[in-house]
Structure formats: structure tokens, C-alpha cells
Design a protein around this motif. Structure first.
Motif, PDB file in Angstrom:
ATOM      1  N   GLN A 294     -15.332  45.134  71.015  1.00  0.00           N
ATOM      2  CA  GLN A 294     -14.889  44.864  72.169  1.00  0.00           C
ATOM      3  C   GLN A 294     -15.582  42.813  72.220  1.00  0.00           C
ATOM      4  O   GLN A 294     -15.045  42.081  72.684  1.00  0.00           O
ATOM      5  CB  GLN A 294     -15.592  45.469  73.284  1.00  0.00           C
ATOM      6  N   LEU A 295     -16.220  43.027  70.841  1.00  0.00           N
ATOM      7  CA  LEU A 295     -17.906  41.697  71.540  1.00  0.00           C
ATOM      8  C   LEU A 295     -17.151  41.057  69.860  1.00  0.00           C
ATOM      9  O   LEU A 295     -17.517  39.839  69.683  1.00  0.00           O
ATOM     10  CB  LEU A 295     -18.720  42.406  71.090  1.00  0.00           C
ATOM     11  N   GLY A 296     -16.674  42.000  68.856  1.00  0.00           N
ATOM     12  CA  GLY A 296     -16.615  40.749  67.737  1.00  0.00           C
ATOM     13  C   GLY A 296     -17.620  40.374  66.470  1.00  0.00           C
ATOM     14  O   GLY A 296     -17.425  39.774  66.305  1.00  0.00           O
ATOM     15  N   ILE A 297     -18.480  41.590  66.981  1.00  0.00           N
ATOM     16  CA  ILE A 297     -19.944  41.073  66.631  1.00  0.00           C
ATOM     17  C   ILE A 297     -21.071  42.007  66.020  1.00  0.00           C
ATOM     18  O   ILE A 297     -20.399  43.441  66.916  1.00  0.00           O
ATOM     19  CB  ILE A 297     -21.490  40.058  67.475  1.00  0.00           C
ATOM     20  N   PRO A 298     -21.562  42.902  64.832  1.00  0.00           N
ATOM     21  CA  PRO A 298     -21.923  44.332  64.979  1.00  0.00           C
ATOM     22  C   PRO A 298     -23.263  44.513  65.824  1.00  0.00           C
ATOM     23  O   PRO A 298     -23.729  43.842  66.459  1.00  0.00           O
ATOM     24  CB  PRO A 298     -23.200  43.502  63.604  1.00  0.00           C
ATOM     25  N   VAL A 299     -22.919  45.944  66.310  1.00  0.00           N
ATOM     26  CA  VAL A 299     -23.348  46.702  67.352  1.00  0.00           C
ATOM     27  C   VAL A 299     -23.799  47.882  66.267  1.00  0.00           C
ATOM     28  O   VAL A 299     -23.264  48.586  65.344  1.00  0.00           O
ATOM     29  CB  VAL A 299     -22.516  47.447  68.441  1.00  0.00           C
ATOM     30  N   LEU A 300     -24.928  47.904  66.826  1.00  0.00           N
ATOM     31  CA  LEU A 300     -25.323  49.623  65.454  1.00  0.00           C
ATOM     32  C   LEU A 300     -26.460  50.200  67.050  1.00  0.00           C
ATOM     33  O   LEU A 300     -26.988  49.898  67.900  1.00  0.00           O
ATOM     34  CB  LEU A 300     -26.719  48.776  64.800  1.00  0.00           C
ATOM     35  N   LEU A 301     -25.926  51.614  66.697  1.00  0.00           N
ATOM     36  CA  LEU A 301     -26.773  52.247  67.449  1.00  0.00           C
ATOM     37  C   LEU A 301     -28.155  52.709  66.494  1.00  0.00           C
ATOM     38  O   LEU A 301     -28.655  52.650  65.123  1.00  0.00           O
ATOM     39  CB  LEU A 301     -26.288  53.804  67.107  1.00  0.00           C
TER      40      LEU A 301
ATOM     41  N   ASP B 239     -22.065  34.704  72.236  1.00  0.00           N
ATOM     42  CA  ASP B 239     -22.251  33.468  71.774  1.00  0.00           C
ATOM     43  C   ASP B 239     -23.957  32.702  71.170  1.00  0.00           C
ATOM     44  O   ASP B 239     -23.777  32.960  70.159  1.00  0.00           O
ATOM     45  CB  ASP B 239     -21.472  31.974  71.595  1.00  0.00           C
ATOM     46  N   GLN B 240     -24.500  34.343  71.658  1.00  0.00           N
ATOM     47  CA  GLN B 240     -25.923  33.233  71.156  1.00  0.00           C
ATOM     48  C   GLN B 240     -26.172  34.812  70.128  1.00  0.00           C
ATOM     49  O   GLN B 240     -28.041  34.345  69.533  1.00  0.00           O
ATOM     50  CB  GLN B 240     -27.011  33.771  72.507  1.00  0.00           C
ATOM     51  N   LEU B 241     -25.806  36.069  70.167  1.00  0.00           N
ATOM     52  CA  LEU B 241     -25.824  36.798  69.667  1.00  0.00           C
ATOM     53  C   LEU B 241     -25.926  37.004  67.928  1.00  0.00           C
ATOM     54  O   LEU B 241     -24.564  36.627  67.016  1.00  0.00           O
ATOM     55  CB  LEU B 241     -26.084  38.118  70.405  1.00  0.00           C
ATOM     56  N   ASP B 242     -26.341  37.558  67.031  1.00  0.00           N
ATOM     57  CA  ASP B 242     -25.841  38.287  65.491  1.00  0.00           C
ATOM     58  C   ASP B 242     -26.191  39.131  65.489  1.00  0.00           C
ATOM     59  O   ASP B 242     -25.266  39.955  64.978  1.00  0.00           O
ATOM     60  CB  ASP B 242     -27.442  37.936  64.536  1.00  0.00           C
TER      61      ASP B 242
END
Length: 268
Positions: A232-239, A207-210
């Protein structure tokens, strides 16, 4: 022309005399690359197995182990006049052992992107490449100015991951964190206060993360890892390219350009 004294003082405050004919062993991969880019590869007589750039040049330079498992006997046989170390990457016992037979230990400790200016001048000042160092610094200043001229977006909180099983991140007191800070991005507060803290995923953390950034080193995260974690998280995850984010020296120039690209990916 001899470089000014202030350009020849290392991270421990040691002033090094000019040594244009030095025999150098570099135990710092990013600095090995910087020395080559400054036209000093002919002075390198040893490097670690992690010193992989520029590939064609370093292939001919003998390996002396890793950054933390240095082969002291191999270094002794190479008879260097100078060994280059880094406070974070190399062990203190290694430095103490080297001091017994190496005339000059050059200790480095860049903590933020602009520290690369002093680093380039230190290498150029000691080893007779002052003009090349100043050209490099001018290029760096131009890239830095271009980054700062771009309009910053709103503040972002991102989690930078360097390992899984266990999951590990970086603290605010790292070069990586200061690279992110150039974009106005901050790291979340984690219960573990270590320099490279472990953490567990939780709804409170997410919840803290963009966004979450998965680094390609030291753990070899891939796009597949990023895709799975994003679902899994439902927020942007970038390599992200770990070399661009954590290597100082030569790669810091490309790193500044990379930051501009990363900003577009996260902020749009």
C-alpha cells in the motif's frame, strides 16, 4: 554485604532497606522476569497475568489480575512485604490503595536502555542479589559496547506502530523511541502530541519515512499485515518483536542484540 544506599533508591526517591527475606508481588512483567534471572523467584508470591517469562518459573506463582486491573483482595491475602510497580504500566489509584496495607512499594520508571543498569542494581540491592545484579550489568555493558562499536548508517526516520483502527504510534518520550535512538533513528513529527499518538496515513507522512515498523504488541501485527501495508505504502514495512523493543529488565539484554539485527534489515 549490604548494597550501597544509592542502589536502593527507587524512581520516587524512596530509599528501601535491605530485605533479603521479602515477600514480593510484581505488577511489572519485565521486572518479574528480571527478578527470576537474578535468582529471586523464591521471593515472588504474586504476579500479573501478563508476567509470562520465564514460563516454567512463573507458572507456580499466583496471578493477581492485570497491570491495570489489579485484584487488591488477592494481593492482601498474599501478605506481601513489597509490591513492585511501574509509573507507566500501573495506575496511581492502584498504588494509593496498596499503600494502605503493603509496607513497601518499590516504584520503577526506566526511560532509556541504560536505565536498566540502575534497575538491576535496585532489585539486587533491596532483595539481596547484589552479585547477580553486577554480573547482569556487566553483560549489559558488553552488549551495549558491541552495539556502539558498529558503524552507524545515515540517519533514518521510522514510524513505530503499536495499534491499528485507530492507527497509533509512540512519542519521542518513550522507552521505545530511545531504543530506536540508539541506532540513530528518529520518529516523525505527528499532529497528535500524546504519548501514544493517533495518526492517519497520508502522502505527506509517508514521504518523511524511510521505513515503518509494526510491533507484535500490544496489537498483534503479523507478517501478513506488514506485507499488505508495504504494498500500500511503497516503502519498507517490517514486523518487529514488541518485547525486544519495549521490555526493560532482562529482555533489554536480548533487545540490544535485536537492535543490531534490525539495523541490518533496515540499513542493509
Amino acid at each position: 554485604m549490604t548494597a550501597p544506599l544509592e542502589h536502593r533508591i527507587d524512581a520516587l526517591g524512596v530509599a528501601h532497606p535491605p530485605a533479603p527475606g521479602a515477600r514480593i508481588v510484581s505488577l511489572v512483567p519485565s521486572i518479574t522476569e528480571l527478578l527470576c534471572d537474578l535468582g529471586l523467584s523464591h521471593l515472588l508470591v504474586g504476579r500479573t497475568g501478563f508476567c509470562i517469562h520465564p514460563a516454567e518459573t512463573v507458572a507456580a506463582i499466583p496471578k493477581v489480575g492485570g497491570t491495570k486491573d489489579v485484584n487488591l483482595e488477592k494481593i492482601r491475602k498474599l501478605a506481601p512485604t513489597h509490591v513492585i510497580l511501574n509509573i507507566d504500566e500501573n495506575e496511581k489509584p492502584t498504588a494509593e490503595a496498596l499503600a494502605a496495607f503493603v509496607p513497601h512499594l518499590v516504584v520503577t520508571h526506566p526511560l532509556a536502555p541504560r536505565d536498566n543498569l540502575a534497575l538491576a542494581r535496585l532489585m539486587g540491592g533491596i532483595f539481596g542479589a547484589e552479585e547477580a545484579a553486577e554480573r547482569w550489568c556487566a553483560d549489559f555493558e558488553a552488549e551495549y559496547a558491541a552495539l556502539k562499536q558498529e558503524r552507524a548508517g545515515p540517519p533514518r526516520t521510522v514510524l513505530y506502530c503499536i495499534w491499528q483502527d485507530p492507527w497509533m504510534s509512540v512519542s519521542s518520550d518513550t522507552y521505545i523511541a530511545r531504543m530506536l535512538a540508539e541506532l540513530g533513528w528518529t520518529l516523525p513529527a505527528l499532529p497528535d502530541t500524546a504519548r501514544y499518538p493517533r495518526f492517519a496515513w497520508s502522502s505527506e507522512l509517508v514521504d518523511q519515512l524511510d521505513a515503518v515498523l509494526l510491533s507484535t504488541e500490544p496489537y498483534r501485527f503479523t507478517e501478513a499485515h506488514a506485507d499488505a501495508l508495504e504494498k500500500q505504502l511503497g516503502i519498507p514495512v517490517l514486523l518487529v518483536d514488541g518485547e525486544m523493543m519495549s521490555w526493560y529488565g532482562s529482555r533489554a539484554l536480548a533487545g540490544l542484540r535485536y537492535l543490531r539485527e534490525l539495523r541490518v534489515l533496515v540499513e542493509g
